[in-house]
Design an enzyme around this catalytic site. Structure first.
Site, PDB file in Angstrom:
ATOM      1  N   GLU A  84       0.805  -5.061  11.159  1.00 34.71           N
ATOM      2  CA  GLU A  84       0.441  -3.654  11.048  1.00 34.71           C
ATOM      3  C   GLU A  84       1.376  -2.902  11.984  1.00 34.71           C
ATOM      4  O   GLU A  84       1.363  -3.131  13.190  1.00 34.71           O
ATOM      5  CB  GLU A  84      -1.010  -3.424  11.527  1.00 34.71           C
ATOM      6  CG  GLU A  84      -2.068  -4.006  10.632  1.00 34.71           C
ATOM      7  CD  GLU A  84      -2.251  -3.186   9.372  1.00 34.71           C
ATOM      8  OE1 GLU A  84      -1.608  -2.143   9.223  1.00 34.71           O
ATOM      9  OE2 GLU A  84      -3.009  -3.621   8.506  1.00 34.71           O
ATOM     10  N   HIS A 118       0.839  -1.203   0.000  1.00 28.76           N
ATOM     11  CA  HIS A 118       0.000   0.000   0.000  1.00 28.76           C
ATOM     12  C   HIS A 118       0.868   1.244   0.000  1.00 28.76           C
ATOM     13  O   HIS A 118       1.748   1.417   0.838  1.00 28.76           O
ATOM     14  CB  HIS A 118      -0.954  -0.020   1.201  1.00 28.76           C
ATOM     15  CG  HIS A 118      -2.010  -1.076   1.067  1.00 28.76           C
ATOM     16  ND1 HIS A 118      -2.420  -1.871   2.101  1.00 28.76           N
ATOM     17  CD2 HIS A 118      -2.707  -1.492  -0.014  1.00 28.76           C
ATOM     18  CE1 HIS A 118      -3.350  -2.711   1.679  1.00 28.76           C
ATOM     19  NE2 HIS A 118      -3.546  -2.502   0.392  1.00 28.76           N
ATOM     20  N   HIS A 163       2.494  -3.857   6.835  1.00 28.18           N
ATOM     21  CA  HIS A 163       1.579  -2.753   6.564  1.00 28.18           C
ATOM     22  C   HIS A 163       1.713  -1.722   7.683  1.00 28.18           C
ATOM     23  O   HIS A 163       2.363  -1.966   8.700  1.00 28.18           O
ATOM     24  CB  HIS A 163       0.135  -3.254   6.541  1.00 28.18           C
ATOM     25  CG  HIS A 163      -0.184  -4.088   5.342  1.00 28.18           C
ATOM     26  ND1 HIS A 163      -0.892  -3.621   4.268  1.00 28.18           N
ATOM     27  CD2 HIS A 163       0.147  -5.378   5.029  1.00 28.18           C
ATOM     28  CE1 HIS A 163      -1.006  -4.575   3.348  1.00 28.18           C
ATOM     29  NE2 HIS A 163      -0.386  -5.640   3.797  1.00 28.18           N
ATOM     30  N   GLU A 186       1.928   3.535   2.964  1.00 26.80           N
ATOM     31  CA  GLU A 186       2.508   2.850   4.122  1.00 26.80           C
ATOM     32  C   GLU A 186       4.036   2.777   4.008  1.00 26.80           C
ATOM     33  O   GLU A 186       4.652   1.718   4.025  1.00 26.80           O
ATOM     34  CB  GLU A 186       1.836   1.477   4.277  1.00 26.80           C
ATOM     35  CG  GLU A 186       0.326   1.623   4.446  1.00 26.80           C
ATOM     36  CD  GLU A 186      -0.484   0.330   4.405  1.00 26.80           C
ATOM     37  OE1 GLU A 186      -1.719   0.408   4.299  1.00 26.80           O
ATOM     38  OE2 GLU A 186       0.133  -0.771   4.461  1.00 26.80           O
TER      39      GLU A 186
END
Ligand code: GEM
Ligand code: CA
Ligand code: CA
Ligand code: ZN
Length: 444
Positions: free
Chosen positions: A392, A184, A319, A187
């Site tokens: 994350e 992404h 991420h 990110e």
């Protein structure tokens, strides 16, 4: 049904804009140079909103099903990235949306340097700097590092895999571990995570016994940047666009980009965990692996099947943000499902919880957050039987910078994962050891 009609109307509008733009603007053949003439529609303001009062996975999945990305999950709130139409749709569903401040421009527009981070965030690497740092690390450690260009992005940038292992030029019969970064665009901290690992393994090999053993006994693949086009687009104005997807155009639509983490081939588009609308942040693409970058990496992983056996046994897809350790499946809320036995799930959870105890993230099955379909970890396990996790990273909140934490946190927040990554590498020869079933599953 009401919702569907509204979204179809939106789709029709988007299509009309697309046709209008297509007629108006001369269609450029596939650009040989990366281009960033964003379609007008791309620039539609995507902002972050806080939604109060949601606490159950099913409610969060219903919010995700509107095509917004869920950026942050708290006990009683979620933060989403939405355009104006999606914000209207969420309000029509009865949600109260509180707009959150956009990433601060951090500098006057006049000082902005195109395709680069704002000077206050110069610690982040742009594409040219990523390439240079990879080449520098590989050149400094030729005995344990090899660089492979495994393919090209839509706009023609390199997708790179760095192999870290003793006798790196040889394919030795050692468990392989896959570390993927930056699916992404916004990110960016995940790219810094990859560059940290290259530095750490390079510097510590031969000095730190744990790193030295990991490099001797494993073959570690670091893929620092899966979405170089999206990353460049996100900083093309010298500030931040909050872009998530790749930059691949969508025929018939004014909106570009596929959400790469909804484009993997396991149960692609199965379960209302992604969007069919090119305009949406979680657009799943025209078909599985329609994003060239996803196809390149999926082909690379399939290429690691040697003698009928997948050599990669475990992996982490990085991420931001929320500080979580996630394991599959994302497409179903059930702990087990076809291809995921109770032992498989227990091994995922046992190692996941140990890694979370180390980096202070929260461990859970990814669908406990919200349902997604077409994500990399579902494909790695469902299709290739690779114990694939999603991390994350920092922060936990928009208030600490959201997708754009200041570059001062890079060293602290990348080194925070050193032990967790080493734990996964050390478990990669037998993940079932974590549940006391090494004999049953790993005896040669
Ligand atoms: C997540 S990462 C995947 C998490 N999987 C599930 N089922 N929640 C995404 O892809 O939406 C968030 C992110 O993009 O960082
Ligand atoms: Ca080796
Ligand atoms: Ca090997
Ligand atoms: Zn992400």
């Amino acid at each position: 049904m009401r919702l569907r009609i509204r979204r179809d109307r939106r789709a029709a509008t988007a299509l009309a804009i697309g046709i209008a733009l297509a007629v108006a603007a001369p269609l450029t053949a596939g650009a040989s140079q990366p281009t960033h003439r964003p379609a007008a529609a791309d620039l539609e303001a995507v902002g972050q909103y806080e939604i109060q009062g949601t606490s159950a996975p099913a409610e969060r999945s219903a919010i995700a099903a509107t095509g917004v990305s869920i950026d942050e999950v708290k006990q009683h709130t979620v933060v989403v990235s939405a355009d104006r139409a999606q914000a209207r749709e969420l309000r029509a569903l009865g949600h109260t949306l509180k707009p959150l401040p956009a990433p601060s421009p951090k500098l006057p527009a006049s000082a902005a340097k195109a395709f680069d981070f704002p000077p206050t965030d110069a610690g982040y690497h742009n594409y040219a700097e990523i390439t240079a740092e990879i080449d520098r690390q590989v050149a400094a450690h030729p005995e344990i590092m090899r660089k492979q260009v495994i393919g090209k992005s839509y706009e023609g940038r390199d997708i790179v895999a760095v192999k870290i292992s003793d006798n790196a030029a040889a394919d030795e019969d050692e468990p392989e571990v896959l570390l993927t970064h930056h699916q992404h665009a916004r990110e960016h901290l995940t790219v810094e995570m990859a560059l940290y690992l290259l530095r750490e393994f390079g510097d510590d090999y031969g000095k730190d016994s744990r790193v030295t053993k990991a490099v001797k006994d494993r073959e570690i693949w670091v893929l620092p940047d899966l979405n170089p086009d999206g990353g460049a687009y996100d900083i093309a104005t010298g500030s931040y666009r909050s872009w998530r997807k790749n930059t691949q155009p969508n025929p018939g639509s004014a909106y570009r980009g596929t959400d790469m983490n909804r484009n993997w081939a396991h149960r692609w588009g199965c379960c209302d965990g992604s969007s069919v609308f090119p305009r949406d942040n979680t657009y799943r693409g025209a078909r599985a692996e329609s994003a060239p970058e996803v196809k390149v990496v999926a082909d690379f992983v399939r290429g690691r099947v040697v003698g009928g056996e997948q050599q990669i046994t475990a992996g982490i897809d990085f991420h931001t943000y929320s500080e979580l350790v996630l394991w599959p499946y994302g497409f179903t809320t059930s702990d087990t499902a076809p291809g995921m036995t109770q032992d498989d799930r227990d091994a995922f959870a046992a190692v996941g919880r140990k890694m979370a105890a180390s980096n202070g993230y929260k461990p859970m099955q990814s669908s406990d957050l919200y349902v997604t379909d077409g994500s990399i970890d579902d494909w790695l396990w469902g299709d290739q039987k690779v114990f694939g996790y999603t991390f994350e990273m920092y922060p936990t909140s928009n208030r600490d910078g959201g997708f754009y934490p200041p570059d001062e946190v890079i060293e602290r927040e990348t080194s925070r994962n050193r032990d967790a990554v080493l734990q996964l590498i050390e478990s990669a020869d037998c993940m079932y050891r974590s549940i006391g079933k090494e004999q049953q599953y790993c005896a040669d």
